[in-house]
Design a protein around this motif. Sequence first.
Motif, mmCIF file in Angstrom:
data_model
loop_
_atom_site.group_PDB
_atom_site.id
_atom_site.type_symbol
_atom_site.label_atom_id
_atom_site.label_comp_id
_atom_site.label_asym_id
_atom_site.label_seq_id
_atom_site.Cartn_x
_atom_site.Cartn_y
_atom_site.Cartn_z
ATOM 1 N N ILE A 10 0.838 -1.201 0.000
ATOM 2 C CA ILE A 10 0.000 0.000 0.000
ATOM 3 C C ILE A 10 0.874 1.252 0.000
ATOM 4 O O ILE A 10 1.780 1.393 0.833
ATOM 5 N N VAL A 11 0.613 2.111 -0.972
ATOM 6 C CA VAL A 11 1.363 3.376 -1.107
ATOM 7 C C VAL A 11 0.356 4.518 -1.260
ATOM 8 O O VAL A 11 -0.776 4.290 -1.676
ATOM 9 N N PRO A 12 0.759 5.747 -0.950
ATOM 10 C CA PRO A 12 -0.160 6.868 -1.144
ATOM 11 C C PRO A 12 -0.330 7.179 -2.631
ATOM 12 O O PRO A 12 0.630 7.043 -3.402
ATOM 13 N N SER A 13 -1.539 7.612 -3.015
ATOM 14 C CA SER A 13 -1.732 8.054 -4.406
ATOM 15 C C SER A 13 -1.096 9.419 -4.615
ATOM 16 O O SER A 13 -0.839 9.833 -5.729
ATOM 17 N N ASN A 14 -0.829 10.123 -3.510
ATOM 18 C CA ASN A 14 -0.176 11.431 -3.584
ATOM 19 C C ASN A 14 1.236 11.310 -3.029
ATOM 20 O O ASN A 14 1.449 11.392 -1.815
ATOM 21 N N THR A 15 2.198 11.074 -3.908
ATOM 22 C CA THR A 15 3.597 10.957 -3.481
ATOM 23 C C THR A 15 4.504 11.191 -4.682
ATOM 24 O O THR A 15 4.037 11.318 -5.808
ATOM 25 N N TYR A 16 5.804 11.252 -4.395
ATOM 26 C CA TYR A 16 6.791 11.269 -5.469
ATOM 27 C C TYR A 16 6.928 9.841 -6.000
ATOM 28 O O TYR A 16 6.799 8.876 -5.252
ATOM 29 N N ILE A 17 7.204 9.712 -7.279
ATOM 30 C CA ILE A 17 7.187 8.401 -7.950
ATOM 31 C C ILE A 17 8.163 7.386 -7.342
ATOM 32 O O ILE A 17 7.945 6.175 -7.436
ATOM 33 N N THR A 50 -5.773 -6.710 1.085
ATOM 34 C CA THR A 50 -6.253 -8.015 0.595
ATOM 35 C C THR A 50 -5.383 -9.093 1.246
ATOM 36 O O THR A 50 -4.477 -8.775 2.025
ATOM 37 N N LYS A 51 -5.636 -10.354 0.868
ATOM 38 C CA LYS A 51 -4.820 -11.434 1.448
ATOM 39 C C LYS A 51 -3.374 -11.369 0.964
ATOM 40 O O LYS A 51 -2.491 -11.985 1.543
ATOM 41 N N ASN A 52 -3.120 -10.605 -0.093
ATOM 42 C CA ASN A 52 -1.755 -10.487 -0.629
ATOM 43 C C ASN A 52 -0.977 -9.291 -0.080
ATOM 44 O O ASN A 52 0.198 -9.123 -0.392
ATOM 45 N N THR A 53 -1.643 -8.444 0.682
ATOM 46 C CA THR A 53 -0.965 -7.238 1.179
ATOM 47 C C THR A 53 0.124 -7.616 2.176
ATOM 48 O O THR A 53 -0.122 -8.406 3.096
ATOM 49 N N LYS A 54 1.320 -7.056 1.962
ATOM 50 C CA LYS A 54 2.438 -7.355 2.862
ATOM 51 C C LYS A 54 2.875 -6.139 3.672
ATOM 52 O O LYS A 54 3.415 -6.290 4.770
ATOM 53 N N ALA A 55 2.680 -4.953 3.107
ATOM 54 C CA ALA A 55 3.259 -3.778 3.777
ATOM 55 C C ALA A 55 2.504 -2.503 3.425
ATOM 56 O O ALA A 55 1.802 -2.439 2.410
ATOM 57 N N ILE A 56 2.665 -1.518 4.293
ATOM 58 C CA ILE A 56 2.174 -0.157 4.039
ATOM 59 C C ILE A 56 3.398 0.751 4.020
ATOM 60 O O ILE A 56 4.246 0.676 4.909
ATOM 61 N N VAL A 57 3.473 1.616 3.001
ATOM 62 C CA VAL A 57 4.565 2.597 2.951
ATOM 63 C C VAL A 57 3.990 4.010 3.089
ATOM 64 O O VAL A 57 3.632 4.646 2.099
ATOM 65 N N LYS A 111 -3.087 -4.926 13.127
ATOM 66 C CA LYS A 111 -4.329 -5.694 13.058
ATOM 67 C C LYS A 111 -4.292 -6.674 11.887
ATOM 68 O O LYS A 111 -4.856 -7.760 11.961
ATOM 69 N N ASN A 112 -3.634 -6.288 10.806
ATOM 70 C CA ASN A 112 -3.631 -7.110 9.594
ATOM 71 C C ASN A 112 -2.296 -7.786 9.347
ATOM 72 O O ASN A 112 -2.058 -8.324 8.263
ATOM 73 N N ASN A 113 -1.415 -7.719 10.352
ATOM 74 C CA ASN A 113 -0.131 -8.390 10.255
ATOM 75 C C ASN A 113 0.716 -7.906 9.070
ATOM 76 O O ASN A 113 1.269 -8.699 8.314
ATOM 77 N N LEU A 114 0.789 -6.593 8.912
ATOM 78 C CA LEU A 114 1.544 -5.997 7.805
ATOM 79 C C LEU A 114 2.766 -5.262 8.333
ATOM 80 O O LEU A 114 2.768 -4.779 9.461
ATOM 81 N N TYR A 115 3.783 -5.169 7.493
ATOM 82 C CA TYR A 115 4.930 -4.333 7.828
ATOM 83 C C TYR A 115 4.599 -2.873 7.549
ATOM 84 O O TYR A 115 3.870 -2.569 6.596
ATOM 85 N N VAL A 116 5.192 -1.986 8.338
ATOM 86 C CA VAL A 116 5.188 -0.558 8.005
ATOM 87 C C VAL A 116 6.610 -0.184 7.621
ATOM 88 O O VAL A 116 7.565 -0.523 8.324
ATOM 89 N N ILE A 117 6.739 0.462 6.467
ATOM 90 C CA ILE A 117 8.039 0.962 5.995
ATOM 91 C C ILE A 117 7.840 2.441 5.692
ATOM 92 O O ILE A 117 7.130 2.789 4.751
ATOM 93 N N GLU A 118 8.419 3.314 6.511
ATOM 94 C CA GLU A 118 8.206 4.737 6.254
ATOM 95 C C GLU A 118 9.115 5.238 5.130
ATOM 96 O O GLU A 118 10.288 4.881 5.072
#
Length: 372
Positions: A80-87, A122-129, A149-156
């Motif tokens: 998961i990435v923001p729709s508003n970010t640098y590429i 989804t079941k394939n989500t691994k991380a949020i950036v 809650k969803n067992n995902l990594y956070v990578i800032e």
Amino acid sequence: MQVPYLSYRKMHEDVRSKIVQAFSEFFDDAWYVSGPRVEAFEKKFAAYTGVQCAAGLSNGLDALRLALQSLHIGKGDEVIVPSNTYIATVLAVSYAGATPVFVEPDSSTYNIDPDKISEAITKNTKAIVPVHLYGQACSMESICAAAEKNNLYVIEDNAQAHGATFHNKMTGSFGIINATSFYPGKNLGALGEAGAVTTDNKELCETVKILRNYGSAKKYYNDVQGYNMRMDECQASFVSIKLDHLENWTAERRKIAREYDESLHKTGDLILPYTAEGATHVYHVYMIRTKYRDALQKYLEENGVGTMIHYPVPVHLQKAYHDLNFKTGDFPIAEEIAETCLSLPMWPGLSAEEMQYVCNTIKKFFAAIVNR
Ligand SMILES: *Cc1c(COP(=O)(O)O)cnc(C)c1O
């Protein structure tokens, strides 16, 4: 009067003599890549960020890539990435072989909207950036709660927010491993290319240090297929010197932001930056919004004021991401930001006169519109 969007020359006056001295020592020592200066900077930057370990790297994109790879994120995974970010944020996910999943920003902070993250999982989500865009910390408690809650990594992605905090905790210290950039224009910038990861996890840190150096912990013994993503010694000493000035420079950016806030309050249809409860802003960018953006930018340019647009085309509509098959209207908040945003001159050293000139020029522009 001429007011550039950014003046490295003026910004760097504070550090000139120390940088020249450091260069002279570096030159005489004649050790150019991955040495004591990088190690010393890593310790200093980890302590500053409030984490156990930092690894100095070639740039911010590589830092994001190695952060993802250290967690074995790859083919079949969604990130998961923001729709508003640098590429760069999105490219790192693509390089990993994973699929970027865009989530819209909050329309007042412009950072990823934590309330919309759950729908994207989804079941394939691994991380949020999360990206601390323009220098404002994201709502890290909600984001970390959704991740847990969803067992995902956070990578800032902390490329734009050196020194920002959420509830007094530094950005770059929330995720399991986090990436930052020291591109010259960032709040903490090198005099060339550089970046880093920050983490409390020593194993991940070691993995990144091996990957950046051809997959080798011991010279000429290669355990994995790594890269050359190392940091230069001279850049390490330059960012280290500049780190000592960061707090003062941030204070100066905030002072300029307060003055813009006061001076531009209720001017035309301008929307000024908003800082959320619990977050701090380090004003990498002072972004305003107006439906007259293009005309205002042109008027400012004609009157000697440099501005930038961060960013004119949202990532999902970039030609480079044609293959994801998005169309206009898919991420309307990001699209509206792209059409209305304008970044004003913002750098430590910008004088009160220069700032007032920028504000007066903007007011003249809006007065002319009203009278037309
Ligand atoms: C600058 C930036 C990067 C990439 O950093 P580089 O050092 O230029 O590779 C990544 N993400 C964001 C949000 C940035 O602003």
